[in-house]
Design a protein around this motif. Structure first.
Motif, PDB file in Angstrom:
ATOM      1  N   VAL A 138       9.848   7.424  -4.348  1.00 30.00           N
ATOM      2  CA  VAL A 138       8.804   6.450  -4.686  1.00 30.00           C
ATOM      3  C   VAL A 138       8.722   6.295  -6.200  1.00 30.00           C
ATOM      4  O   VAL A 138       8.600   5.171  -6.706  1.00 30.00           O
ATOM      5  CB  VAL A 138       7.442   6.868  -4.084  1.00 30.00           C
ATOM      6  N   ASP A 139       8.805   7.402  -6.925  1.00 31.32           N
ATOM      7  CA  ASP A 139       8.743   7.341  -8.389  1.00 31.32           C
ATOM      8  C   ASP A 139       9.856   6.475  -8.963  1.00 31.32           C
ATOM      9  O   ASP A 139       9.624   5.685  -9.879  1.00 31.32           O
ATOM     10  CB  ASP A 139       8.810   8.747  -8.999  1.00 31.32           C
ATOM     11  N   GLU A 140      11.066   6.634  -8.444  1.00 32.74           N
ATOM     12  CA  GLU A 140      12.173   5.802  -8.925  1.00 32.74           C
ATOM     13  C   GLU A 140      11.945   4.343  -8.559  1.00 32.74           C
ATOM     14  O   GLU A 140      12.230   3.446  -9.350  1.00 32.74           O
ATOM     15  CB  GLU A 140      13.499   6.271  -8.333  1.00 32.74           C
ATOM     16  N   LEU A 141      11.418   4.108  -7.381  1.00 31.04           N
ATOM     17  CA  LEU A 141      11.204   2.743  -6.913  1.00 31.04           C
ATOM     18  C   LEU A 141      10.176   2.005  -7.758  1.00 31.04           C
ATOM     19  O   LEU A 141      10.363   0.836  -8.087  1.00 31.04           O
ATOM     20  CB  LEU A 141      10.780   2.757  -5.441  1.00 31.04           C
ATOM     21  N   VAL A 142       9.102   2.670  -8.114  1.00 34.03           N
ATOM     22  CA  VAL A 142       8.059   2.006  -8.912  1.00 34.03           C
ATOM     23  C   VAL A 142       8.339   2.077 -10.407  1.00 34.03           C
ATOM     24  O   VAL A 142       7.618   1.488 -11.208  1.00 34.03           O
ATOM     25  CB  VAL A 142       6.642   2.547  -8.607  1.00 34.03           C
ATOM     26  N   GLY A 143       9.378   2.802 -10.788  1.00 33.38           N
ATOM     27  CA  GLY A 143       9.762   2.853 -12.190  1.00 33.38           C
ATOM     28  C   GLY A 143       9.094   3.958 -12.976  1.00 33.38           C
ATOM     29  O   GLY A 143       9.152   3.956 -14.205  1.00 33.38           O
TER      30      GLY A 143
ATOM     31  N   ASP B  74       0.862  -1.183   0.000  1.00 28.94           N
ATOM     32  CA  ASP B  74       0.000   0.000   0.000  1.00 28.94           C
ATOM     33  C   ASP B  74       0.901   1.236   0.000  1.00 28.94           C
ATOM     34  O   ASP B  74       2.120   1.132   0.147  1.00 28.94           O
ATOM     35  CB  ASP B  74      -0.961  -0.002   1.194  1.00 28.94           C
ATOM     36  N   LEU B  75       0.295   2.397  -0.160  1.00 27.22           N
ATOM     37  CA  LEU B  75       1.081   3.620  -0.319  1.00 27.22           C
ATOM     38  C   LEU B  75       1.964   3.926   0.887  1.00 27.22           C
ATOM     39  O   LEU B  75       3.139   4.273   0.739  1.00 27.22           O
ATOM     40  CB  LEU B  75       0.165   4.808  -0.611  1.00 27.22           C
ATOM     41  N   SER B  76       1.428   3.773   2.092  1.00 29.31           N
ATOM     42  CA  SER B  76       2.245   4.104   3.274  1.00 29.31           C
ATOM     43  C   SER B  76       3.433   3.153   3.404  1.00 29.31           C
ATOM     44  O   SER B  76       4.525   3.565   3.784  1.00 29.31           O
ATOM     45  CB  SER B  76       1.400   4.102   4.550  1.00 29.31           C
ATOM     46  N   THR B  77       3.244   1.892   3.065  1.00 26.68           N
ATOM     47  CA  THR B  77       4.348   0.925   3.101  1.00 26.68           C
ATOM     48  C   THR B  77       5.367   1.254   2.021  1.00 26.68           C
ATOM     49  O   THR B  77       6.581   1.190   2.255  1.00 26.68           O
ATOM     50  CB  THR B  77       3.819  -0.508   2.922  1.00 26.68           C
ATOM     51  N   LEU B  78       4.888   1.635   0.861  1.00 20.13           N
ATOM     52  CA  LEU B  78       5.767   2.013  -0.242  1.00 20.13           C
ATOM     53  C   LEU B  78       6.645   3.200   0.142  1.00 20.13           C
ATOM     54  O   LEU B  78       7.851   3.204  -0.103  1.00 20.13           O
ATOM     55  CB  LEU B  78       4.928   2.350  -1.475  1.00 20.13           C
ATOM     56  N   VAL B  79       6.059   4.170   0.808  1.00 24.44           N
ATOM     57  CA  VAL B  79       6.805   5.350   1.255  1.00 24.44           C
ATOM     58  C   VAL B  79       7.867   4.943   2.276  1.00 24.44           C
ATOM     59  O   VAL B  79       9.015   5.418   2.223  1.00 24.44           O
ATOM     60  CB  VAL B  79       5.853   6.423   1.821  1.00 24.44           C
TER      61      VAL B  79
END
Length: 112
Positions: free
Chosen positions: A59-64, A44-49
Motif C-alpha cells: 500500500v505504501d508503494e502504491l500511494v507513493g 477507502d482503505l479496504s479497497t486500497l488494500v
C-alpha cells in the motif's frame, strides 16, 4: 492523490494487465476503478488494500509513501506477474497449477 493514479497505471503496465483486469480481480466495476486511475476519486482503505494485493505491491508503494525498487530484473517482473495472477485463482485452479509448476521444476532444462 495524483501519485496514486500514476502508480496504478505504471504497476498494471509492469504486470502486463489491463485496468479492466485489475478491476475484476479487485472486485470493482470498471467505472469505479477508472475513477481511481484517472485521479477523480480515492479508494477507502479496504479497497486500497485489495488493489495493492492484486497488483502485488505494498500500500505504501502504491500511494507513493515509499518508493518502489525502480530497476527490476526480468525474472523479478515475471515473479511479480505470477504473484498477481495467483490472487485471482480459486483453490482448484491453484492445485492444478501447483502440479504443473512441480512438473516444470523437475524437468531438466532444455539443452542440458
Amino acid at each position: 492523490m495524483e501519485p496514486f493514479a500514476t502508480n496504478l497505471k505504471r504497476r498494471a503496465e509492469q504486470l502486463g494487465i489491463s485496468n479492466a483486469e485489475v478491476a475484476r480481480r479487485a472486485g470493482l466495476s470498471d467505472r469505479r476503478y477508472g475513477n481511481y486511475v484517472s485521479g477523480r476519486r480515492e479508494p477507502d482503505l479496504s479497497t486500497l488494500v485489495r488493489i495493492a494485493a492484486v497488483l502485488a505491491i505494498t500500500v505504501d508503494e502504491l500511494v507513493g509513501s515509499t518508493s518502489s525498487k525502480e530497476v527490476r530484473t526480468s525474472e523479478e517482473i515475471f515473479q511479480e506477474r505470477i504473484a498477481s495472477a495467483l490472487q485471482a485463482l480459486r483453490a482448484d485452479d491453484l492445485q492444478r497449477l501447483a502440479v504443473m509448476i512441480e512438473a516444470l521444476a523437475s524437468t531438466p532444462p532444455s539443452g542440458a
